[in-house]
Enzyme design. Structure first.
Site, PDB file in Angstrom:
ATOM      1  N   SER A  17      31.105  95.420  -7.211  1.00 20.20           N
ATOM      2  CA  SER A  17      32.093  94.384  -6.910  1.00 20.20           C
ATOM      3  C   SER A  17      33.386  94.762  -6.461  1.00 20.20           C
ATOM      4  CB  SER A  17      32.007  93.203  -8.267  1.00 20.20           C
ATOM      5  OG  SER A  17      33.108  92.642  -7.872  1.00 20.20           O
ATOM      6  N   HIS A  42      29.122  93.896  -3.274  1.00 21.73           N
ATOM      7  CA  HIS A  42      29.153  92.441  -3.779  1.00 21.73           C
ATOM      8  C   HIS A  42      30.553  91.946  -3.491  1.00 21.73           C
ATOM      9  CE1 HIS A  42      27.873  89.296  -6.614  1.00 21.73           C
ATOM     10  NE2 HIS A  42      29.190  89.520  -7.414  1.00 21.73           N
ATOM     11  N   ASP A  44      32.915  88.715  -4.184  1.00 19.23           N
ATOM     12  CA  ASP A  44      33.282  87.594  -5.264  1.00 19.23           C
ATOM     13  C   ASP A  44      34.322  86.633  -4.601  1.00 19.23           C
ATOM     14  OD1 ASP A  44      31.625  87.986  -7.847  1.00 19.23           O
ATOM     15  OD2 ASP A  44      32.966  89.653  -7.970  1.00 19.23           O
ATOM     16  N   MET A  46      36.292  83.023  -4.826  1.00 19.32           N
ATOM     17  CA  MET A  46      36.585  82.235  -6.032  1.00 19.32           C
ATOM     18  C   MET A  46      37.640  81.188  -5.259  1.00 19.32           C
ATOM     19  SD  MET A  46      37.439  84.684  -8.896  1.00 19.32           S
ATOM     20  CE  MET A  46      36.096  85.922  -9.626  1.00 19.32           C
ATOM     21  N   HIS A  75      29.008  86.317  -3.238  1.00 19.77           N
ATOM     22  CA  HIS A  75      28.836  85.236  -4.268  1.00 19.77           C
ATOM     23  C   HIS A  75      29.922  84.374  -4.281  1.00 19.77           C
ATOM     24  CE1 HIS A  75      29.085  85.221  -9.087  1.00 19.77           C
ATOM     25  NE2 HIS A  75      28.480  84.252  -8.607  1.00 19.77           N
ATOM     26  N   MET A  77      31.668  81.370  -5.629  1.00 19.83           N
ATOM     27  CA  MET A  77      31.983  80.705  -6.807  1.00 19.83           C
ATOM     28  C   MET A  77      32.963  79.602  -6.557  1.00 19.83           C
ATOM     29  SD  MET A  77      32.492  83.871  -9.361  1.00 19.83           S
ATOM     30  CE  MET A  77      32.646  85.061  -8.112  1.00 19.83           C
ATOM     31  N   MET A 146      24.576  84.733 -14.399  1.00 23.62           N
ATOM     32  CA  MET A 146      25.856  85.564 -14.727  1.00 23.62           C
ATOM     33  C   MET A 146      25.809  85.745 -16.186  1.00 23.62           C
ATOM     34  SD  MET A 146      27.883  85.300 -12.294  1.00 23.62           S
ATOM     35  CE  MET A 146      29.374  85.705 -13.406  1.00 23.62           C
ATOM     36  N   PHE A 152      36.521  86.070 -13.600  1.00 23.15           N
ATOM     37  CA  PHE A 152      37.445  87.427 -13.743  1.00 23.15           C
ATOM     38  C   PHE A 152      36.378  88.536 -14.181  1.00 23.15           C
ATOM     39  CE2 PHE A 152      39.621  83.658 -15.201  1.00 23.15           C
ATOM     40  CZ  PHE A 152      40.931  83.900 -14.544  1.00 23.15           C
ATOM     41  N   ASP A 184      25.473  89.903 -13.218  1.00 26.22           N
ATOM     42  CA  ASP A 184      26.693  90.061 -13.182  1.00 26.22           C
ATOM     43  C   ASP A 184      27.584  89.668 -14.067  1.00 26.22           C
ATOM     44  OD1 ASP A 184      28.970  90.104 -11.528  1.00 26.22           O
ATOM     45  OD2 ASP A 184      28.660  88.277 -10.306  1.00 26.22           O
TER      46      ASP A 184
END
Ligand code: DX5
Ligand code: ZN
Length: 228
Positions: A17, A42, A44, A46, A75, A77, A146, A152, A184
């Site tokens: 990640s 990966h 992330d 957010m 991913h 979020m 998750m 975080f 993850d």
């Protein structure tokens, strides 16, 4: 790249990640984990609403596309993920994972991803009942469990995670089609072993790889621990 993301029986995949990478030298960091044997990258995403943090957007995916030479596992979020499917598909995401808790209409958003030729993923937070994914299994290439509260890097693997992973593993086995089971959050060699025993086969790791003294060794250790 998309074809590389098709589930292969028995294969363990490692997805570093980049949330934990040194962003001053993102390209170098990605190339380092690729040479160390990473399978996917990966990313992330957010939005400051679904999770109390901000991170990357389509521009980051676009910069990585092709140059990373690995499939991009994105991913999301974010609240109302349907708003972002087209931009991330255009930017070059190979797999787009949305949260079941965040989508207004989960089926619609998964169909939108599929129709753009991108692999589909559905994620559950640690307190979400795994049974909720059942109706969507025919549309899925991946389920992401998750193992920390999303938001975080660098948190500890939650103790209830094996129970969640096992429940998802049973649902996937019943679905009788190839669907990855990704974990993850707080993944290192020790927790990867625990997660693999519970049925996971894709391992996201941020801190355990990028903050390690020897990231290549850390990645190899996670892979070895996950091979059960
Ligand atoms: C957390 C993110 C993770 C994070 C994992 O919300 O989804 O992908 O980067 O980081 P580590 O491996 O450090 O827990
Ligand atoms: Zn993630």
């Amino acid at each position: 790249m998309t074809s590389q993301i098709a589930p292969e029986n028995g294969k363990i995949l490692i997805a570093p990640s980049i949330l934990s990478a040194d962003l001053w030298q993102l390209g170098t960091q990605v190339e380092m984990v690729r040479q160390a044997g990473a399978d996917w990258i990966h990313v992330d995403v957010m939005d400051g609403h679904f999770v109390p943090n901000l991170s990357f957007g389509p521009a980051t995916v676009k910069s990585l596309k092709g140059r990373a030479q690995l499939p991009l596992d994105v991913h999301l979020m974010v609240q109302h993920p349907s708003r972002f499917i087209v931009p991330f598909a255009k930017a070059g995401a190979d797999l787009l994972t949305v949260h079941i808790e965040a989508a207004d209409d989960v089926k619609d958003v998964l169909l939108a991803i599929k129709n753009l030729g991108v692999r589909t993923g559905l994620s559950i937070k640690p307190d979400t009942d795994p049974a909720r994914i059942k109706p969507f299994l025919p549309l899925l290439d991946l389920v992401l469990v998750m193992t920390v509260q999303p938001g975080f890097g660098g948190q500890g693997f939650l103790p209830n995670s094996p129970v969640q992973i096992q429940a998802v593993r049973e649902l996937i086995n019943q679905a009788d089609r190839p669907i990855y089971l990704e974990v993850d959050g707080g993944i290192n060699a020790q927790t990867a072993h625990t997660a693999a025993q519970a049925g996971a086969n894709v391992f996201v790791a941020g801190n355990a790889i990028f903050a390690a003294e020897n990231p290549a060794q850390a990645l190899a250790d996670i892979r070895q621990a996950a091979q059960i």
